[in-house]
Design a protein around this motif. Structure first.
Motif, mmCIF file in Angstrom:
data_model
loop_
_atom_site.group_PDB
_atom_site.id
_atom_site.type_symbol
_atom_site.label_atom_id
_atom_site.label_comp_id
_atom_site.label_asym_id
_atom_site.label_seq_id
_atom_site.Cartn_x
_atom_site.Cartn_y
_atom_site.Cartn_z
ATOM 1 N N LYS A 12 38.977 -68.914 8.675
ATOM 2 C CA LYS A 12 39.266 -69.181 7.261
ATOM 3 C C LYS A 12 40.532 -70.019 7.088
ATOM 4 N N ILE A 13 41.550 -69.725 7.888
ATOM 5 C CA ILE A 13 42.789 -70.493 7.716
ATOM 6 C C ILE A 13 42.623 -71.923 8.239
ATOM 7 N N GLU A 14 41.794 -72.107 9.278
ATOM 8 C CA GLU A 14 41.510 -73.463 9.747
ATOM 9 C C GLU A 14 40.741 -74.240 8.684
ATOM 10 N N HIS A 15 39.782 -73.572 8.029
ATOM 11 C CA HIS A 15 39.031 -74.224 6.949
ATOM 12 C C HIS A 15 39.952 -74.600 5.801
ATOM 13 N N TRP A 16 40.867 -73.705 5.459
ATOM 14 C CA TRP A 16 41.832 -73.967 4.387
ATOM 15 C C TRP A 16 42.720 -75.156 4.741
ATOM 16 N N CYS A 17 43.235 -75.200 5.974
ATOM 17 C CA CYS A 17 44.074 -76.318 6.403
ATOM 18 C C CYS A 17 43.284 -77.628 6.422
ATOM 19 N N ARG A 57 50.002 -67.871 10.458
ATOM 20 C CA ARG A 57 49.187 -69.015 10.888
ATOM 21 C C ARG A 57 48.209 -68.619 11.991
ATOM 22 N N TYR A 58 48.643 -67.760 12.927
ATOM 23 C CA TYR A 58 47.811 -67.472 14.092
ATOM 24 C C TYR A 58 47.451 -65.993 14.252
ATOM 25 N N LEU A 59 48.175 -65.102 13.608
ATOM 26 C CA LEU A 59 48.035 -63.649 13.757
ATOM 27 C C LEU A 59 48.365 -63.202 15.190
ATOM 28 N N ALA A 60 48.692 -61.935 15.299
ATOM 29 C CA ALA A 60 48.868 -61.341 16.631
ATOM 30 C C ALA A 60 47.498 -61.097 17.254
ATOM 31 N N GLU A 61 47.425 -61.144 18.570
ATOM 32 C CA GLU A 61 46.147 -60.946 19.246
ATOM 33 C C GLU A 61 45.690 -59.494 19.192
ATOM 34 N N SER A 62 46.635 -58.577 19.100
ATOM 35 C CA SER A 62 46.268 -57.166 19.057
ATOM 36 C C SER A 62 47.378 -56.387 18.354
ATOM 37 N N GLY A 63 47.066 -55.137 18.016
ATOM 38 C CA GLY A 63 48.049 -54.278 17.372
ATOM 39 C C GLY A 63 47.604 -53.875 15.983
ATOM 40 N N ARG A 64 48.214 -52.841 15.489
ATOM 41 C CA ARG A 64 47.915 -52.339 14.145
ATOM 42 C C ARG A 64 49.047 -52.761 13.208
ATOM 43 N N PHE A 65 48.700 -53.436 12.127
ATOM 44 C CA PHE A 65 49.688 -53.984 11.207
ATOM 45 C C PHE A 65 49.334 -53.645 9.767
ATOM 46 N N ASP A 111 44.815 -70.804 -4.011
ATOM 47 C CA ASP A 111 43.384 -70.993 -3.769
ATOM 48 C C ASP A 111 42.842 -72.278 -4.392
ATOM 49 N N ASP A 112 43.569 -72.849 -5.345
ATOM 50 C CA ASP A 112 43.074 -73.990 -6.100
ATOM 51 C C ASP A 112 43.378 -75.294 -5.358
ATOM 52 N N VAL A 113 42.650 -75.558 -4.295
ATOM 53 C CA VAL A 113 42.869 -76.777 -3.523
ATOM 54 C C VAL A 113 42.549 -78.015 -4.359
ATOM 55 N N GLU A 114 41.533 -77.922 -5.203
ATOM 56 C CA GLU A 114 41.194 -79.056 -6.070
ATOM 57 C C GLU A 114 42.334 -79.356 -7.034
ATOM 58 N N GLY A 115 43.002 -78.292 -7.523
ATOM 59 C CA GLY A 115 44.156 -78.492 -8.397
ATOM 60 C C GLY A 115 45.311 -79.145 -7.664
ATOM 61 N N ILE A 116 45.518 -78.766 -6.395
ATOM 62 C CA ILE A 116 46.556 -79.410 -5.581
ATOM 63 C C ILE A 116 46.244 -80.896 -5.419
ATOM 64 N N LYS A 117 44.976 -81.198 -5.164
ATOM 65 C CA LYS A 117 44.557 -82.591 -5.005
ATOM 66 C C LYS A 117 44.839 -83.398 -6.271
ATOM 67 N N LYS A 118 44.556 -82.821 -7.432
ATOM 68 C CA LYS A 118 44.801 -83.525 -8.693
ATOM 69 C C LYS A 118 46.295 -83.728 -8.928
ATOM 70 N N GLY A 119 47.103 -82.714 -8.548
ATOM 71 C CA GLY A 119 48.542 -82.856 -8.701
ATOM 72 C C GLY A 119 49.101 -83.963 -7.819
#
Length: 314
Positions: free
Chosen positions: A273-278, A240-248, A210-218
């Motif tokens: 959320k994953i697009e924002h993270w990327c 990365r994309y998840l399944a479109e349907s189903g119980r997991f 979760d520490d993207v700022e820490g990754i940037k500093k590294g």
């Protein structure tokens, strides 16, 4: 912490034992690298004559500048045409070329054991890429160093081009992780301290932190030391994309969290959320002049590496 999704019936981990030649290693795929070269974009420090630009001046292959002749200079490097015009002796200087120090840092944390829709676990994928990088560099007489990290750099070998180095890399890549969690900021800081000579640093990780700022500093620390830095961001297609349907059943492989859910109810928010993270990771890498290559483990690893090396050479 971003969870590593697993389907309800998926295996949680790979077997404890590893053969001397790991089963993830496809030697026939490495043959695709036979006509590819790994060249540093900037200057590097090395000890052997090789393919890469050096920060040191020597008598090698590419003209750099002139300087006034001094006692003891080799007359073979005097520019006699310039002498004929100016009646002063000048010596040609050339940029030396050198071998590369390639530093490979592979994420060995528990989240890298995720395998749902990919052809192999993320760790196996990272290890395959690392082995391919090492083979390519050693073929060029470059020196290869290798480290494994989770919540810090656990195992490390200084760069070497000695015979048997590739086998040493395979042996280390087969080492099991000692910690469940990822601490990228700490690991990158330690990597910067270990990579003492300027070269190319390759990070192979799912970047689950979760520490993207820490990754940037590294990354900033590595760049401050003069390294070219390449980040291979590795994800299973499911996470990365998840399944479109189903119980997991979704497991956090680095913690106790567990959730059983329908994909339809979470997929839209998850993808946002994953697009924002990327995007955050892209911005952090771009700000530091670092290449970030996002790959999913259903892509053939050596083909992905060839594609990247071809693109960076054009």
């Amino acid at each position: 912490m971003i969870a590593s999704p697993q389907p309800k019936k998926a295996s949680k981990s790979q077997s404890a034992g590893q053969p001397s030649q790991p089963d993830w290693l496809k030697l026939d795929e490495l043959a695709r690298l036979s006509s590819i070269e790994l060249r540093a974009r900037g200057v590097v420090e090395g000890f052997l004559q090789g393919l890469h630009r050096s920060p040191f001046i020597g008598y090698s292959v590419e003209f750099s500048s002139h300087r006034r002749y001094g006692p003891g200079d080799d007359l073979r490097h005097v520019n006699w045409k310039l002498f004929a015009r100016q009646r002063k002796l000048y010596v040609k200087e050339f940029d030396a070329e050198t071998n590369l120090n390639l530093y490979l840092f592979v994420d060995a944390s528990r989240s890298m054991q995720c395998k749902v829709e990919g052809a192999m676990t993320k760790h196996e994928y990272a290890a395959t890429l690392a082995a391919a990088f090492a083979a390519l560099a050693l073929k060029q007489r470059d020196a290869v160093g290798l480290g494994l990290f989770d919540d810090g750099v656990r195992h490390y070998m200084d760069p070497s081009a000695k015979p048997g180095r590739w086998e040493d890399c395979l042996s280390l890549l087969a080492t099991r992780p000692e910690s469940n969690v990822t601490a990228l900021s700490k690991s990158l800081e330690q990597a910067a301290a270990l990579a003492r000579h300027r070269g190319v640093v390759v990070i192979l990780s799912d970047l689950v932190d979760d520490d993207v700022e820490g990754i940037k500093k590294g990354l900033q620390q590595l760049r401050h030391r003069g390294h070219e830095v390449i980040v291979f961001h590795l994800l299973d297609p499911f996470e990365r994309y998840l399944a479109e349907s189903g119980r997991f059943r979704v497991l956090d492989m680095e913690g106790p969290a567990e959730l059983t859910t329908n994909m339809e109810s979470i997929r839209a928010d998850y993808l946002k959320k994953i697009e924002h993270w990327c995007d955050q990771l892209d911005e952090a890498c771009l700000h530091q002049g670092v290449d970030r290559i996002e790959l999913t483990t259903d892509q053939p690893p050596t083909a992905a590496l060839v594609d990247y090396l071809v693109k960076r050479s054009t």
